[in-house]
Enzyme design. Structure first.
Site, PDB file in Angstrom:
ATOM      1  N   ARG A 123       0.835  -1.204   0.000  1.00 27.63           N
ATOM      2  CA  ARG A 123       0.000   0.000   0.000  1.00 27.63           C
ATOM      3  C   ARG A 123       0.870   1.253   0.000  1.00 27.63           C
ATOM      4  NH1 ARG A 123      -4.775   0.863   4.397  1.00 27.63           N
ATOM      5  NH2 ARG A 123      -3.068   0.971   5.905  1.00 27.63           N
TER       6      ARG A 123
ATOM      7  N   GLY B 165      -0.707   4.974  -1.158  1.00 18.76           N
ATOM      8  CA  GLY B 165      -1.671   5.980  -0.711  1.00 18.76           C
ATOM      9  C   GLY B 165      -3.012   5.387  -0.300  1.00 18.76           C
TER      10      GLY B 165
ATOM     11  N   HIS C 255      -5.537   4.424  -2.122  1.00 15.20           N
ATOM     12  CA  HIS C 255      -6.712   4.888  -2.866  1.00 15.20           C
ATOM     13  C   HIS C 255      -7.334   3.845  -3.781  1.00 15.20           C
ATOM     14  CE1 HIS C 255      -7.108   9.233  -1.966  1.00 15.20           C
ATOM     15  NE2 HIS C 255      -5.932   8.993  -1.423  1.00 15.20           N
TER      16      HIS C 255
ATOM     17  N   GLY D  19       0.996   3.550  -6.253  1.00 17.32           N
ATOM     18  CA  GLY D  19      -0.118   2.995  -7.015  1.00 17.32           C
ATOM     19  C   GLY D  19      -0.433   3.842  -8.236  1.00 17.32           C
ATOM     20  N   HIS D  20      -0.391   5.155  -8.047  1.00 14.49           N
ATOM     21  CA  HIS D  20      -0.823   6.064  -9.116  1.00 14.49           C
ATOM     22  C   HIS D  20       0.075   5.960 -10.353  1.00 14.49           C
ATOM     23  CE1 HIS D  20      -2.944   9.524 -10.733  1.00 14.49           C
ATOM     24  NE2 HIS D  20      -1.805  10.163 -10.935  1.00 14.49           N
TER      25      HIS D  20
ATOM     26  N   TYR E 155      -8.712   2.810 -12.305  1.00 16.11           N
ATOM     27  CA  TYR E 155     -10.103   2.802 -11.873  1.00 16.11           C
ATOM     28  C   TYR E 155     -10.518   1.353 -11.600  1.00 16.11           C
ATOM     29  CZ  TYR E 155     -10.640   7.690 -13.400  1.00 16.11           C
ATOM     30  OH  TYR E 155     -10.533   9.047 -13.539  1.00 16.11           O
TER      31      TYR E 155
HETATM   32  C1  LIG Z   1     -10.454  10.208  -4.610  1.00 11.49           C
HETATM   33  C2  LIG Z   1      -9.694   9.555  -5.728  1.00 11.49           C
HETATM   34  C3  LIG Z   1      -9.308  10.312  -6.822  1.00 11.49           C
HETATM   35  C4  LIG Z   1      -8.599   9.742  -7.878  1.00 11.49           C
HETATM   36  N1  LIG Z   1      -8.209  10.518  -8.930  1.00 11.49           N
HETATM   37  C5  LIG Z   1      -7.455   9.980  -9.913  1.00 11.49           C
HETATM   38  C6  LIG Z   1      -6.945  10.768 -10.981  1.00 11.49           C
HETATM   39  O1  LIG Z   1      -7.188  11.993 -11.050  1.00 11.49           O
HETATM   40  N2  LIG Z   1      -6.184  10.168 -11.926  1.00 11.49           N
HETATM   41  C7  LIG Z   1      -5.886   8.831 -11.874  1.00 11.49           C
HETATM   42  O2  LIG Z   1      -5.148   8.332 -12.743  1.00 11.49           O
HETATM   43  N3  LIG Z   1      -6.368   8.072 -10.878  1.00 11.49           N
HETATM   44  C8  LIG Z   1      -7.120   8.605  -9.907  1.00 11.49           C
HETATM   45  N4  LIG Z   1      -7.551   7.803  -8.879  1.00 11.49           N
HETATM   46  C9  LIG Z   1      -7.180   6.384  -8.872  1.00 11.49           C
HETATM   47  C10 LIG Z   1      -5.765   6.211  -8.338  1.00 11.49           C
HETATM   48  O3  LIG Z   1      -4.811   6.646  -9.286  1.00 11.49           O
HETATM   49  C11 LIG Z   1      -5.508   4.740  -8.041  1.00 11.49           C
HETATM   50  O4  LIG Z   1      -6.399   4.308  -7.053  1.00 11.49           O
HETATM   51  C12 LIG Z   1      -4.075   4.522  -7.591  1.00 11.49           C
HETATM   52  O5  LIG Z   1      -3.782   3.158  -7.667  1.00 11.49           O
HETATM   53  C13 LIG Z   1      -3.847   5.043  -6.207  1.00 11.49           C
HETATM   54  O6  LIG Z   1      -2.538   4.836  -5.778  1.00 11.49           O
HETATM   55  P1  LIG Z   1      -2.283   4.678  -4.211  1.00 11.49           P
HETATM   56  O7  LIG Z   1      -0.837   4.435  -4.016  1.00 11.49           O
HETATM   57  O8  LIG Z   1      -2.929   5.810  -3.493  1.00 11.49           O
HETATM   58  O9  LIG Z   1      -3.170   3.394  -3.910  1.00 11.49           O
HETATM   59  P2  LIG Z   1      -2.935   2.014  -3.160  1.00 11.49           P
HETATM   60  O10 LIG Z   1      -4.302   1.583  -2.776  1.00 11.49           O
HETATM   61  O11 LIG Z   1      -1.920   2.120  -2.096  1.00 11.49           O
HETATM   62  O12 LIG Z   1      -2.363   1.087  -4.312  1.00 11.49           O
HETATM   63  C14 LIG Z   1      -3.058   0.815  -5.504  1.00 11.49           C
HETATM   64  C15 LIG Z   1      -2.478  -0.437  -6.167  1.00 11.49           C
HETATM   65  O13 LIG Z   1      -1.085  -0.263  -6.400  1.00 11.49           O
HETATM   66  C16 LIG Z   1      -0.319  -1.204  -5.655  1.00 11.49           C
HETATM   67  N5  LIG Z   1       0.830  -0.487  -5.077  1.00 11.49           N
HETATM   68  C17 LIG Z   1       0.773   0.596  -4.277  1.00 11.49           C
HETATM   69  N6  LIG Z   1       2.014   0.985  -3.957  1.00 11.49           N
HETATM   70  C18 LIG Z   1       2.874   0.143  -4.565  1.00 11.49           C
HETATM   71  C19 LIG Z   1       4.289   0.026  -4.596  1.00 11.49           C
HETATM   72  N7  LIG Z   1       5.067   0.879  -3.917  1.00 11.49           N
HETATM   73  N8  LIG Z   1       4.839  -0.975  -5.296  1.00 11.49           N
HETATM   74  C20 LIG Z   1       4.062  -1.846  -5.980  1.00 11.49           C
HETATM   75  N9  LIG Z   1       2.716  -1.799  -5.990  1.00 11.49           N
HETATM   76  C21 LIG Z   1       2.121  -0.803  -5.283  1.00 11.49           C
HETATM   77  C22 LIG Z   1      -1.260  -1.708  -4.582  1.00 11.49           C
HETATM   78  O14 LIG Z   1      -0.884  -2.985  -4.121  1.00 11.49           O
HETATM   79  C23 LIG Z   1      -2.580  -1.694  -5.298  1.00 11.49           C
HETATM   80  O15 LIG Z   1      -2.685  -2.813  -6.132  1.00 11.49           O
HETATM   81  C24 LIG Z   1      -8.275   8.363  -7.825  1.00 11.49           C
HETATM   82  C25 LIG Z   1      -8.664   7.608  -6.721  1.00 11.49           C
HETATM   83  C26 LIG Z   1      -9.383   8.182  -5.683  1.00 11.49           C
HETATM   84  C27 LIG Z   1      -9.825   7.335  -4.516  1.00 11.49           C
END
Ligand SMILES: Cc1cc2nc3c(=O)[nH]c(=O)nc-3n(C[C@H](O)[C@H](O)[C@H](O)COP(=O)(O)OP(=O)(O)OC[C@H]3O[C@@H](n4cnc5c(N)ncnc54)[C@H](O)[C@@H]3O)c2cc1C
Ligand SMILES: *[C@@H]1O[C@H](CO)[C@@H](O)[C@H](O)[C@H]1NC(C)=O
Ligand SMILES: *[C@@H]1O[C@H](CO)[C@@H](O)[C@H](O)[C@H]1NC(C)=O
Ligand SMILES: *[C@@H]1O[C@H](CO)[C@@H](O)[C@H](O)[C@H]1NC(C)=O
Ligand SMILES: *[C@@H]1O[C@H](CO)[C@@H](O)[C@H](O)[C@H]1NC(C)=O
Ligand SMILES: *[C@@H]1O[C@H](CO)[C@@H](O)[C@H](O)[C@H]1NC(C)=O
Ligand SMILES: *[C@@H]1O[C@H](CO)[C@@H](O)[C@H](O)[C@H]1NC(C)=O
Length: 537
Positions: free
Chosen positions: A112, A114, A116, A185-186, A480
């Site tokens: 994990r 962020g 999201h 993740g992003h 998404y």
């Molecule tokens: C409110 C909101 C707004 C959003 N707006 C946008 C947007 O404007 N544009 C867009 O493209 N997307 C958007 N999203 C989607 C977002 O990009 C994805 O949910 C993204 O995966 C979030 O990354 P995270 O690290 O926060 O999530 P996490 O839940 O931490 O991770 C998401 C996925 O990536 C994997 N992961 C995370 N970190 C790593 C790592 N270090 N190494 C390997 N794998 C990892 C996780 O295991 C999981 O499978 C939005 C989501 C939300 C909830």
């Protein structure tokens, strides 16, 4: 121990305990905690104080750590499976140790950054699991001379935007609008925001990366090779390893950008606006990004009736005179005038897009906040490749009003997106796509029955949209995340199961991702419900 397959979690837990020659008891997860702690300690320095970075359910702060980066309340119920342990590495070697020790114990590792993920995939699993929580690894190192930055996976977009702004007012980075998203993740899922028509995805602007592989090695781009580097630019990091950091290329932004918002309902000719938007927004100047959101809303003119509210929200990378020259010529229907435009700095536009749009901007330090109110929600995605006819839009409005609570957010492509070949990164949705649809529904009711009703609503609208969206495959955007489009139990049929969602997310790039996966993680240690499978044996 072989990778665990789809088993009820209690059963899996017993299985682990038996394999560890421990007797199951109510201290069960503490025993796993002890074993894991011993293993991590063996693999780290005493000065690392490794016990400070691992939480078992017995720790009083466990629930707080678990839910700090939980953004979807659908996955915060008492029936949601909880991790046996949460590890919060403070340095890279802790990540290496966590991978090797999870492998030793045969416990599934969720990663994990962020938190999201729309389906909670970074912190929920049906198998017994650990969470590797990256939030402490959040350093950002901006080199303005070289116009690059190294960003650790646990940093947020807000921290990155702020870090760039501290060093330069004329640089930015094309990434998501929501500033609390995690880099890990992003970026590994592609990442897009309101500069994608000018500069492409976040992943299109990555120069280098550091990943820890299944053998616990830290690899940069040169060491990992071009195939794996390609895979983590949109294929999702979690199938391949743990991303520690990305090196990104900064992009130029003007000193003043322009933002505006236009709102219309059906009796204000919203249909004409939406119809015209479909051809203008994906083809206009690449510095202009106009997101269009559609949502059933109360009618002002007919009491008690619903209408469709169309809300156009835009960023233009230039001043308002330049913008008006474009909109007057190409999109007179919106009636945009100088007084409707707000000229601000790029960092203010970031704040404007997250809701500070009433004319007073808080200090950019606001972007460092990691607070984000968790809500109940569901999202889905689609791609539109030919404009929807006016008569069909009118039919769609009726269906949206019938369904009631589901909105559509239309994000235009074109510009830079059409210039990048579909195989350049795993993200394939390039030329030929006019716009992406995000289906959205949010709710507050705790009642699971209410939740079911809302999930059914969004599925219904998705099904009504079938004739208007991409086919064979009906494509979707990995960031998404949507478990309705397919899932794998990571058992013997993982390749067939993986193909179902894999070709939707990655189209023709799916097979290359499978090859990379098979080469770098043949035993499928890095897996989840929608990971890239290995080739069938
Ligand atoms: C409110 C909101 C707004 C959003 N707006 C946008 C947007 O404007 N544009 C867009 O493209 N997307 C958007 N999203 C989607 C977002 O990009 C994805 O949910 C993204 O995966 C979030 O990354 P995270 O690290 O926060 O999530 P996490 O839940 O931490 O991770 C998401 C996925 O990536 C994997 N992961 C995370 N970190 C790593 C790592 N270090 N190494 C390997 N794998 C990892 C996780 O295991 C999981 O499978 C939005 C989501 C939300 C909830
Ligand atoms: C969790 O609890 C154990 C046992 O009380 C303790 O040793 C450890 O330091 C705690 N971990 C954290 C991160 O607080
Ligand atoms: C999750 O649920 C717990 C217990 O009901 C609650 O205390 C916490 O605030 C919730 N967290 C989020 C992010 O919803
Ligand atoms: C809607 O369209 C009609 C006919 O073209 C026009 O007369 C009217 O001014 C428009 N209304 C708005 C709010 O733009
Ligand atoms: C532009 O501003 C004028 C004056 O405030 C207002 O009447 C009009 O509705 C605005 N137009 C748009 C598209 O917001
Ligand atoms: C703008 O919004 C902020 C934050 O919601 C608020 O503090 C401020 O008073 C508002 N300013 C105006 C002019 O409405
Ligand atoms: C998977 O295949 C192997 C080898 O054919 C077999 O032994 C095993 O039982 C299968 N597993 C499942 C869950 O079907």
């Amino acid at each position: 121990m072989k990778p665990l397959t789809f088993l009820p979690s209690l059963f899996t837990l017993l299985f682990i305990l038996v394999s560890l020659h421990l007797s199951p008891s109510w201290a069960a997860s503490d025993s796993v905690y002890d074993t894991f702690l011993q293993c991590l300690s063996r693999r780290s320095q005493p000065s690392d104080h490794i016990s400070d970075i691992i939480y078992s359910p017995a720790n009083s702060s466990f629930a707080n750590v678990l839910t700090s980066y939980l953004r979807n309340r659908r996955f915060n119920s008492s029936s949601t499976p909880k991790p046996l342990v949460i590890v919060t590495p403070k340095q890279e070697s802790h990540v290496q140790a966590a991978i090797l020790c999870s492998k030793d114990l045969g416990v599934h590792l969720k990663i994990r950054s962020g938190g999201h993920d729309y389906e909670g995939m970074s912190y929920v699993s049906v198998d017994a699991f650990f969470i590797l929580d990256m939030f402490n690894l959040r350093s950002i190192d901006v080199d303005i001379q070289k116009e690059t930055a190294w960003v650790q996976a646990g940093a947020t977009l807000g921290e990155l935007y702020y870090g760039i702004w501290k060093k330069s007012k004329v640089h930015g980075f094309p990434a998501g609008v929501c500033t609390v998203l995690g880099i890990g993740g992003h970026l590994s899922g592609g990442g897009y925001g309101n500069m994608l028509r000018k500069y492409g995805l976040s992943a299109d602007n990555v120069l280098d990366a550091k990943i820890v592989d299944v053998q616990g090695r830290i690899l940069d781009r040169k060491a990992m090779g071009e195939d794996l580097f390609w895979a983590i630019l949109g294929g999702g990091g979690a199938s391949f390893g743990v991303i520690l950091a990305y090196q990104i290329k900064l992009v130029p932004v003007p000193e003043k950008v322009t933002v505006f918002r236009v709102e219309r309902t059906l009796d204000q000719n919203a249909t004409d606006l939406v119809y015209k938007w479909q051809s203008v927004a994906p083809s206009t100047d690449s510095g202009l990004f106009m997101r269009l959101s559609l949502l059933p809303t109360s009618s002002q003119t007919q009491k008690g009736q619903l209408t469709i509210g169309a809300s156009l929200v835009a960023l233009y990378l230039g001043n308002s005179d330049q913008l008006l020259a474009i909109t007057d010529k190409e999109f007179p229907e919106i009636g945009l005038r100088k007084e409707n435009c707000t000229e601000i700095s790029w960092i203010e536009s970031v704040l404007w897009w997250i809701g500070f749009d009433n004319g007073t901007f808080p200090a950019p330090e606001t972007l460092l906040s990691r607070d984000y109110p968790a809500i109940f929600f569901k999202r889905k995605s689609d791609y539109v490749q030919t404009p929807i006819a006016k008569a069909n839009l009118e039919w769609l409005w009726k269906k949206m009003i019938e369904v009631e609570k589901v909105g559509l957010s239309l994000n235009p492509y074109g510009g830079r997106m059409s210039e990048i070949p579909a195989s350049a990164t795993p993200f394939p949705h390039r030329a030929g796509n006019l716009f992406k649809i995000q289906y959205f529904i949010d709710w507050k009711e705790e009642d699971p029955e209410a939740g079911k009703k809302y999930l059914a609503q969004i599925s219904r609208l998705y099904s009504y949209m079938t004739p208007f969206v991409s086919k064979n495959p009906r494509s979707a955007f990995l960031n998404y995340r949507d478990l309705d489009i397919g899932a794998t139990t990571n058992g013997n049929n993982s390749y067939e199961e993986g193909r179902v969602y894999g070709v939707k997310y990655f189209n023709d790039n799916f097979e290359r991702l499978v090859k990379v996966k098979t080469a770098v993680d043949p035993n499928n240690f890095f897996r989840n419900e929608q990971s890239i499978p290995t080739l069938p044996k």
